[in-house]
Design an enzyme around this catalytic site. Structure first.
Site, short mmCIF file in Angstrom:
data_model
loop_
_atom_site.label_atom_id
_atom_site.label_comp_id
_atom_site.label_asym_id
_atom_site.label_seq_id
_atom_site.Cartn_x
_atom_site.Cartn_y
_atom_site.Cartn_z
N SER A 144 0.81 -1.22 0.00
CA SER A 144 0.00 0.00 0.00
C SER A 144 0.84 1.27 0.00
O SER A 144 0.42 2.29 -0.56
CB SER A 144 -0.95 -0.01 1.20
OG SER A 144 -0.24 -0.20 2.39
N GLY A 182 7.91 -8.88 2.53
CA GLY A 182 7.24 -10.11 2.11
C GLY A 182 5.84 -10.26 2.64
O GLY A 182 5.22 -11.29 2.43
N GLY A 194 3.39 -9.02 1.42
CA GLY A 194 2.57 -9.22 0.23
C GLY A 194 3.04 -10.41 -0.60
O GLY A 194 2.63 -10.57 -1.75
N GLU A 237 10.92 -8.52 -5.35
CA GLU A 237 11.31 -7.23 -4.73
C GLU A 237 12.82 -7.21 -4.48
O GLU A 237 13.49 -6.22 -4.78
CB GLU A 237 10.55 -7.03 -3.42
CG GLU A 237 9.08 -6.75 -3.62
CD GLU A 237 8.30 -6.69 -2.32
OE1 GLU A 237 7.30 -5.97 -2.28
OE2 GLU A 237 8.68 -7.37 -1.34
N LYS A 272 6.32 0.97 11.34
CA LYS A 272 7.22 -0.06 10.81
C LYS A 272 8.59 -0.04 11.48
O LYS A 272 9.38 -0.97 11.32
CB LYS A 272 7.41 0.13 9.30
CG LYS A 272 6.12 0.18 8.49
CD LYS A 272 5.43 -1.14 8.50
CE LYS A 272 4.18 -1.18 7.65
NZ LYS A 272 4.35 -0.90 6.25
C1 5RP Z 1 5.28 -6.94 -0.07
C2 5RP Z 1 6.08 -6.10 0.86
C3 5RP Z 1 5.49 -4.77 1.20
O1 5RP Z 1 6.38 -3.78 0.79
C4 5RP Z 1 5.28 -4.73 2.69
O2 5RP Z 1 4.39 -5.77 3.04
C5 5RP Z 1 4.70 -3.38 3.15
O3 5RP Z 1 3.39 -3.21 2.72
P1 5RP Z 1 2.53 -1.94 3.10
O4 5RP Z 1 3.19 -0.75 2.48
O5 5RP Z 1 1.16 -2.24 2.52
O6 5RP Z 1 2.48 -1.82 4.60
O7 5RP Z 1 7.13 -6.44 1.32
O8 5RP Z 1 5.89 -8.20 -0.25
#
Ligand code: 5RP
Length: 227
Positions: free
Chosen positions: A34, A100, A102, A108, A126
């Site tokens: 996101s 990870g 997602g 990535e 984070k």
């Molecule tokens: C996907 C990732 C994303 O960058 C991570 O999960 C962060 O997601 P968000 O910005 O929705 O919090 O590593 O594999």
């Protein structure tokens, strides 16, 4: 210590701040999630306004979003990214990441590590002193059991990631499975990264160490940038 102050506005500020970085002619790695999505949309606005860039997506999701945003696409076969902009699930004080969430961390890591400049976009929730979130490990479908055993031998507790909206496991864009591996607080991310990378059947893990060049953290009223 975990920070407060997350939310979509903070993610948007971080994403939009990083989307200001690419200049004419640049190739941009397009992260997943996101926060990276805000960067992709903002980059699309800049393309609409005449910016000449090409994007390299890190997932099906980021490719679709980039197409909708009107960003021309290329691949690692054709170009080296000048900059990659990507999110993170956890950012340690020393810049080590867990990614990870997602299930896109394999591509990535490929794109982010190939980039001349890797920019992470995040909100304050984070940030932590040391990594302690579960580490996503993408495994070949046949390797699920032996990799789970190897993770246990390394002191971890693996769980097969289940799909939210249907019975069965999450399947990555590469056709593989994901083990979310709890290790508690990770004292030696380099060592754990080496152990996981050396395990047969592991396609990629979500520990990103010594990769980040720049961090954009959206706050309630701005963006903190650290290099
Ligand atoms: C996907 C990732 C994303 O960058 C991570 O999960 C962060 O997601 P968000 O910005 O929705 O919090 O590593 O594999």
């Amino acid at each position: 210590m975990k920070q407060t102050g997350g939310g979509d506005d903070a993610k948007r500020r971080a994403g939009e701040s990083a989307a200001d970085i690419p200049g004419d002619g640049d190739v941009v790695g397009l992260g997943t999630g996101s926060t990276a999505a805000h960067a992709i949309r903002e980059l699309g606005e800049r393309v609409d306004a005449g910016l000449d860039v090409r994007g390299i997506p890190t997932s099906f999701q980021s490719r679709e979003l980039a197409r909708e945003a009107g960003i021309p696409l290329t691949s690692l076969d054709e170009a080296v990214p000048d900059v990659a902009i990507d999110g993170a699930d956890e950012v340690a004080a020393d810049g080590a990441l867990i990614k990870g969430g997602g299930a896109a961390h394999a591509r990535e890591k490929l794109v982010d590590s190939a980039a001349e400049r890797f920019v992470v976009v995040a909100d304050p929730t984070k940030e932590s002193d040391r990594l302690s979130q579960p580490v996503p490990v993408e495994v070949l479908p046949d390797a699920r059991a032996p990799v789970a055993d190897a993770v246990r031998s390394a002191g971890g507790d693996p769980t097969l990631r289940a799909a939210e909206r249907k019975d069965g496991p999450v399947v990555t864009d590469n056709g593989n499975l994901v083990l979310d591996c709890k290790f508690g607080t990770i004292d030696d991310p380099h060592g754990l990264a080496r152990t996981l990378s050396a395990t047969p059947g592991v396609v990629e893990h979500g520990l990103f160490v010594d990769l980040v060049d720049e961090l954009h953290v959206g706050t309630d009223d701005g963006v903190d940038v650290t290099r």
